[in-house]
Design a protein around this motif. Structure first.
Motif, PDB file in Angstrom:
ATOM      1  N   VAL A 144       0.832  -1.200   0.000  1.00 38.54           N
ATOM      2  CA  VAL A 144       0.000   0.000   0.000  1.00 38.54           C
ATOM      3  C   VAL A 144       0.872   1.257   0.000  1.00 38.54           C
ATOM      4  O   VAL A 144       0.585   2.234  -0.707  1.00 38.54           O
ATOM      5  N   VAL A 145       1.940   1.243   0.775  1.00 36.88           N
ATOM      6  CA  VAL A 145       2.872   2.375   0.800  1.00 36.88           C
ATOM      7  C   VAL A 145       3.432   2.635  -0.595  1.00 36.88           C
ATOM      8  O   VAL A 145       3.467   3.788  -1.057  1.00 36.88           O
ATOM      9  N   MET A 146       3.833   1.583  -1.281  1.00 31.24           N
ATOM     10  CA  MET A 146       4.380   1.746  -2.631  1.00 31.24           C
ATOM     11  C   MET A 146       3.306   2.222  -3.609  1.00 31.24           C
ATOM     12  O   MET A 146       3.591   2.987  -4.543  1.00 31.24           O
ATOM     13  N   ALA A 147       2.066   1.782  -3.401  1.00 34.70           N
ATOM     14  CA  ALA A 147       0.965   2.230  -4.256  1.00 34.70           C
ATOM     15  C   ALA A 147       0.725   3.725  -4.076  1.00 34.70           C
ATOM     16  O   ALA A 147       0.561   4.470  -5.057  1.00 34.70           O
ATOM     17  N   VAL A 148       0.684   4.173  -2.825  1.00 32.96           N
ATOM     18  CA  VAL A 148       0.459   5.591  -2.546  1.00 32.96           C
ATOM     19  C   VAL A 148       1.621   6.428  -3.084  1.00 32.96           C
ATOM     20  O   VAL A 148       1.407   7.513  -3.649  1.00 32.96           O
ATOM     21  N   ASN A 153       3.593  10.252  -7.122  1.00 32.02           N
ATOM     22  CA  ASN A 153       4.609  10.558  -8.132  1.00 32.02           C
ATOM     23  C   ASN A 153       4.041  10.546  -9.547  1.00 32.02           C
ATOM     24  O   ASN A 153       4.794  10.635 -10.520  1.00 32.02           O
ATOM     25  N   HIS A 154       2.732  10.396  -9.655  1.00 32.08           N
ATOM     26  CA  HIS A 154       2.024  10.382 -10.946  1.00 32.08           C
ATOM     27  C   HIS A 154       2.490   9.249 -11.859  1.00 32.08           C
ATOM     28  O   HIS A 154       2.441   9.370 -13.087  1.00 32.08           O
ATOM     29  N   GLU A 155       2.919   8.148 -11.251  1.00 37.46           N
ATOM     30  CA  GLU A 155       3.306   6.975 -12.027  1.00 37.46           C
ATOM     31  C   GLU A 155       2.080   6.155 -12.413  1.00 37.46           C
ATOM     32  O   GLU A 155       2.096   5.409 -13.400  1.00 37.46           O
ATOM     33  N   VAL A 156       1.019   6.252 -11.621  1.00 36.69           N
ATOM     34  CA  VAL A 156      -0.261   5.597 -11.910  1.00 36.69           C
ATOM     35  C   VAL A 156      -1.380   6.608 -11.640  1.00 36.69           C
ATOM     36  O   VAL A 156      -1.161   7.625 -10.976  1.00 36.69           O
ATOM     37  N   SER A 157      -2.560   6.299 -12.161  1.00 32.20           N
ATOM     38  CA  SER A 157      -3.678   7.226 -11.977  1.00 32.20           C
ATOM     39  C   SER A 157      -4.701   6.726 -10.967  1.00 32.20           C
ATOM     40  O   SER A 157      -5.609   7.461 -10.586  1.00 32.20           O
ATOM     41  N   ARG A 158      -4.559   5.468 -10.519  1.00 34.17           N
ATOM     42  CA  ARG A 158      -5.500   4.954  -9.532  1.00 34.17           C
ATOM     43  C   ARG A 158      -4.912   3.754  -8.798  1.00 34.17           C
ATOM     44  O   ARG A 158      -3.957   3.126  -9.273  1.00 34.17           O
ATOM     45  N   ILE A 159      -5.497   3.460  -7.666  1.00 39.13           N
ATOM     46  CA  ILE A 159      -5.124   2.306  -6.849  1.00 39.13           C
ATOM     47  C   ILE A 159      -6.333   1.391  -6.739  1.00 39.13           C
ATOM     48  O   ILE A 159      -7.434   1.850  -6.413  1.00 39.13           O
ATOM     49  N   PHE A 229      -2.289   0.751 -10.023  1.00 44.43           N
ATOM     50  CA  PHE A 229      -1.485  -0.016  -9.068  1.00 44.43           C
ATOM     51  C   PHE A 229      -2.473  -0.944  -8.373  1.00 44.43           C
ATOM     52  O   PHE A 229      -3.308  -0.499  -7.594  1.00 44.43           O
ATOM     53  N   VAL A 230      -2.390  -2.246  -8.693  1.00 46.86           N
ATOM     54  CA  VAL A 230      -3.390  -3.204  -8.245  1.00 46.86           C
ATOM     55  C   VAL A 230      -2.786  -4.132  -7.192  1.00 46.86           C
ATOM     56  O   VAL A 230      -1.726  -4.727  -7.419  1.00 46.86           O
ATOM     57  N   ILE A 231      -3.449  -4.257  -6.052  1.00 43.78           N
ATOM     58  CA  ILE A 231      -2.957  -5.110  -4.962  1.00 43.78           C
ATOM     59  C   ILE A 231      -3.968  -6.216  -4.695  1.00 43.78           C
ATOM     60  O   ILE A 231      -5.138  -5.950  -4.401  1.00 43.78           O
ATOM     61  N   LEU A 232      -3.516  -7.451  -4.818  1.00 41.16           N
ATOM     62  CA  LEU A 232      -4.320  -8.621  -4.443  1.00 41.16           C
ATOM     63  C   LEU A 232      -3.773  -9.155  -3.129  1.00 41.16           C
ATOM     64  O   LEU A 232      -2.651  -9.652  -3.080  1.00 41.16           O
ATOM     65  N   ASP A 233      -4.555  -9.038  -2.081  1.00 37.98           N
ATOM     66  CA  ASP A 233      -4.124  -9.480  -0.754  1.00 37.98           C
ATOM     67  C   ASP A 233      -4.741 -10.842  -0.433  1.00 37.98           C
ATOM     68  O   ASP A 233      -5.765 -11.224  -1.013  1.00 37.98           O
ATOM     69  N   GLU A 234      -4.138 -11.558   0.512  1.00 37.87           N
ATOM     70  CA  GLU A 234      -4.608 -12.891   0.907  1.00 37.87           C
ATOM     71  C   GLU A 234      -4.744 -13.814  -0.301  1.00 37.87           C
ATOM     72  O   GLU A 234      -5.702 -14.577  -0.428  1.00 37.87           O
ATOM     73  N   ALA A 235      -3.764 -13.747  -1.191  1.00 38.99           N
ATOM     74  CA  ALA A 235      -3.848 -14.474  -2.462  1.00 38.99           C
ATOM     75  C   ALA A 235      -3.740 -15.979  -2.304  1.00 38.99           C
ATOM     76  O   ALA A 235      -4.022 -16.723  -3.251  1.00 38.99           O
ATOM     77  N   GLN A 236      -3.338 -16.450  -1.124  1.00 40.60           N
ATOM     78  CA  GLN A 236      -3.290 -17.897  -0.907  1.00 40.60           C
ATOM     79  C   GLN A 236      -4.682 -18.509  -1.007  1.00 40.60           C
ATOM     80  O   GLN A 236      -4.820 -19.718  -1.219  1.00 40.60           O
ATOM     81  N   ASN A 237      -5.714 -17.678  -0.888  1.00 35.90           N
ATOM     82  CA  ASN A 237      -7.089 -18.163  -0.945  1.00 35.90           C
ATOM     83  C   ASN A 237      -7.724 -18.019  -2.324  1.00 35.90           C
ATOM     84  O   ASN A 237      -8.942 -18.109  -2.461  1.00 35.90           O
ATOM     85  N   THR A 238      -6.915 -17.779  -3.335  1.00 33.82           N
ATOM     86  CA  THR A 238      -7.417 -17.797  -4.709  1.00 33.82           C
ATOM     87  C   THR A 238      -7.313 -19.208  -5.261  1.00 33.82           C
ATOM     88  O   THR A 238      -6.405 -19.967  -4.899  1.00 33.82           O
ATOM     89  N   THR A 239      -8.219 -19.551  -6.160  1.00 34.63           N
ATOM     90  CA  THR A 239      -8.086 -20.803  -6.904  1.00 34.63           C
ATOM     91  C   THR A 239      -7.172 -20.556  -8.100  1.00 34.63           C
ATOM     92  O   THR A 239      -6.833 -19.399  -8.412  1.00 34.63           O
ATOM     93  N   SER A 240      -6.789 -21.604  -8.770  1.00 36.86           N
ATOM     94  CA  SER A 240      -5.954 -21.469  -9.958  1.00 36.86           C
ATOM     95  C   SER A 240      -6.638 -20.603 -11.008  1.00 36.86           C
ATOM     96  O   SER A 240      -6.009 -19.743 -11.642  1.00 36.86           O
ATOM     97  N   GLU A 241      -7.948 -20.805 -11.181  1.00 30.47           N
ATOM     98  CA  GLU A 241      -8.704 -20.046 -12.180  1.00 30.47           C
ATOM     99  C   GLU A 241      -8.781 -18.566 -11.808  1.00 30.47           C
ATOM    100  O   GLU A 241      -8.641 -17.681 -12.673  1.00 30.47           O
ATOM    101  N   GLN A 242      -8.981 -18.282 -10.533  1.00 31.67           N
ATOM    102  CA  GLN A 242      -9.055 -16.891 -10.087  1.00 31.67           C
ATOM    103  C   GLN A 242      -7.718 -16.180 -10.273  1.00 31.67           C
ATOM    104  O   GLN A 242      -7.685 -15.019 -10.702  1.00 31.67           O
TER     105      GLN A 242
END
Length: 326
Positions: A144-148, A153-159, A229-242
Motif C-alpha cells: 500500500v505504501v508503494m501504491a500511494v 509521483n504520478h506513475e499511476v492514476s489509480r489504486i 497499481f493493483v494489490i491482491l491481498d490474501e492471495a493464498q485463498n485464490t483458486t488457480s482459475e481466479q
C-alpha cells in the motif's frame, strides 16, 4: 578481557540506544555474554574479545538506525543481533537509507529488514511482484505504501485493492448491508495502511474521486486495468482459475502486487491454491519477481516470530511422520 567504548554524541541518543528500562542493553548482554554499561553519552562493552566484537558490531548498526531517524524497538534490536550473528551486517547497513514515503502524521517509512528492502526494490523494477511469507512481515502495508508513493509521483492514476472473499464459515452474501459494507471486514488491513499513509480524510477524498477502488476479486473479471497499481491481498485463498483471471487483467502502465501466506490457506478441501501454482510456474518470466519472506522479516511483536516458528516445527514433524508412513 576486552572492552570497547562508544561516544554517541548526546545523552538523548545514548538513552535511545539503551531502550526503555535499559531493555536493549539487557538484550545485548544476554545474546553476546558481555557487560554493557551506559554513562552519560557513552556506552562501554566488556567481555571476551569475540563477544565484544560481535556486540560492538551490533551497536554500530543500532547507532546507524538512530542516525537515520529510526526507532530502536525490541524487534529492530533483535534483527540487528540476528544479522550480526549470521554474518550479514553489511547488508543490514544498507537499510539505514532511503525513506519510501512519509505518513500523514509525518513518520518516515523505511524498510526494516532485508526481505522488505528486496520487496520494495522488486516493486520498483517489475510489473508483477509476488510477496509470499508469514504474517507480520509487512507485505500488505508496504504494498500500500508503494501504491500511494506511485500515485503521488504520478506513475499511476489509480489504486485498486482486492482480495478473495474466503473466510471460515462465512460468505459475503450472509453479511448485512450493501457491497461496500460487506467487503469492508475483508479489506480492513488495506484500509488501515491507507489511513496511515494518506489520513482518513485524504483516503475518503480519493475514494470519492474514483482514484481508489476497493472491490472483491470476482469483480475483476472482464476488465483491463490500465495505469493502475493493483494489490491482491490474501492471495493464498485464490483458486488457480481466479489467479489466472486476475493476472491477465494487467494493462499498460500498471503494476500488480500479489501477497499471501501459504501456511494460512482457507480454501475448501480439494481446492489448490492459485498462489502456490503461480509461484511455481511464473518464476522465469521477465518482469515478474517472487519475493519470499522468512521468520526474520517479521516486524510485529517478538512473540509472533515464536508463534510462526512453533507452527512451522509442528508442520515439519507432521510431514516427517507422513513420509515415514509412506
Amino acid at each position: 578481557m576486552a572492552s570497547m567504548e562508544f561516544d554517541l554524541g548526546s545523552a538523548e541518543k545514548a538513552t535511545a540506544l539503551s531502550g526503555i528500562l535499559d531493555q536493549n542493553i539487557r538484550l545485548l548482554e544476554s545474546e553476546f555474554g558481555v557487560k554493557v554499561i551506559g554513562r552519560g553519552q557513552s556506552v562501554s562493552i566488556t567481555g571476551e574479545q569475540e563477544n565484544v566484537d560481535a556486540a560492538s558490531q551490533t551497536v554500530e548498526q543500532m547507532v546507524g538506525i538512530l542516525n537515520a531517524g529510526g526507532i530502536l524497538d525490541d524487534q529492530a534490536v533483535r534483527y540487528c543481533v540476528n544479522m550480526v550473528k549470521s554474518g550479514e551486517k553489511e547488508a543490514l547497513a544498507a537499510l539505514n537509507g532511503e525513506c519510501v514515503l512519509v505518513t500523514a502524521k509525518g513518520k518516515p517509512i523505511k524498510a526494516k529488514t532485508i526481505g522488505q528492502r528486496n520487496y520494495i526494490e522488486a516493486i520498483r523494477k517489475n510489473s508483477i511482484v509476488f510477496g509470499i511469507g508469514p504474517a507480520g512481515t509487512g507485505k500488505t502495508y508496504l504494498s500500500v505504501v508503494m501504491a500511494v508513493a506511485a500515485l503521488k509521483n504520478h506513475e499511476v492514476s489509480r489504486i485498486i485493492l482486492t482480495r478473495p472473499a474466503v473466510e471460515a464459515g462465512e460468505k459475503l452474501g450472509f453479511l448485512p448491508g450493501d457491497l461496500q459494507t460487506k467487503i469492508d471486514p475483508y479489506l480492513r488491513p488495506l484500509y488501515d495502511a491507507l489511513f496511515d499513509t494518506m489520513g482518513p480524510e485524504g483516503y475518503e477524498k480519493q475514494v470519492e474521486r474514483g482514484v481508489i477502488e476497493v472491490a472483491p476479486l470476482a469483480y475483476m473479471r472482464g476488465r483491463t486495468l490500465d495505469n493502475s497499481f493493483v494489490i491482491l491481498d490474501e492471495a493464498q485463498n485464490t483458486t488457480s482459475e481466479q489467479m489466472k483471471m486476475f493476472l491477465t487483467r494487467l494493462g499498460n502502465g500498471s503494476k500488480m502486487i500479489v501477497n499471501g501466506d501459504i501456511t494460512q490457506i482457507d480454501l475448501p478441501d480439494g481446492k489448490k491454491s492459485g498462489l502456490i501454482e503461480a509461484a511455481r510456474i511464473l518464476t522465469d518470466i521477465n518482469g515478474i519477481e517472487i519475493i519470499r519472506f522468512s521468520q526474520r522479516d517479521i516486524v510485529r511483536n517478538r512473540l509472533v516470530t515464536e508463534i510462526v516458528k512453533a507452527y512451522e516445527k509442528k508442520n515439519e514433524q507432521k510431514q516427517n511422520r507422513s513420509k515415514r508412513k509412506n
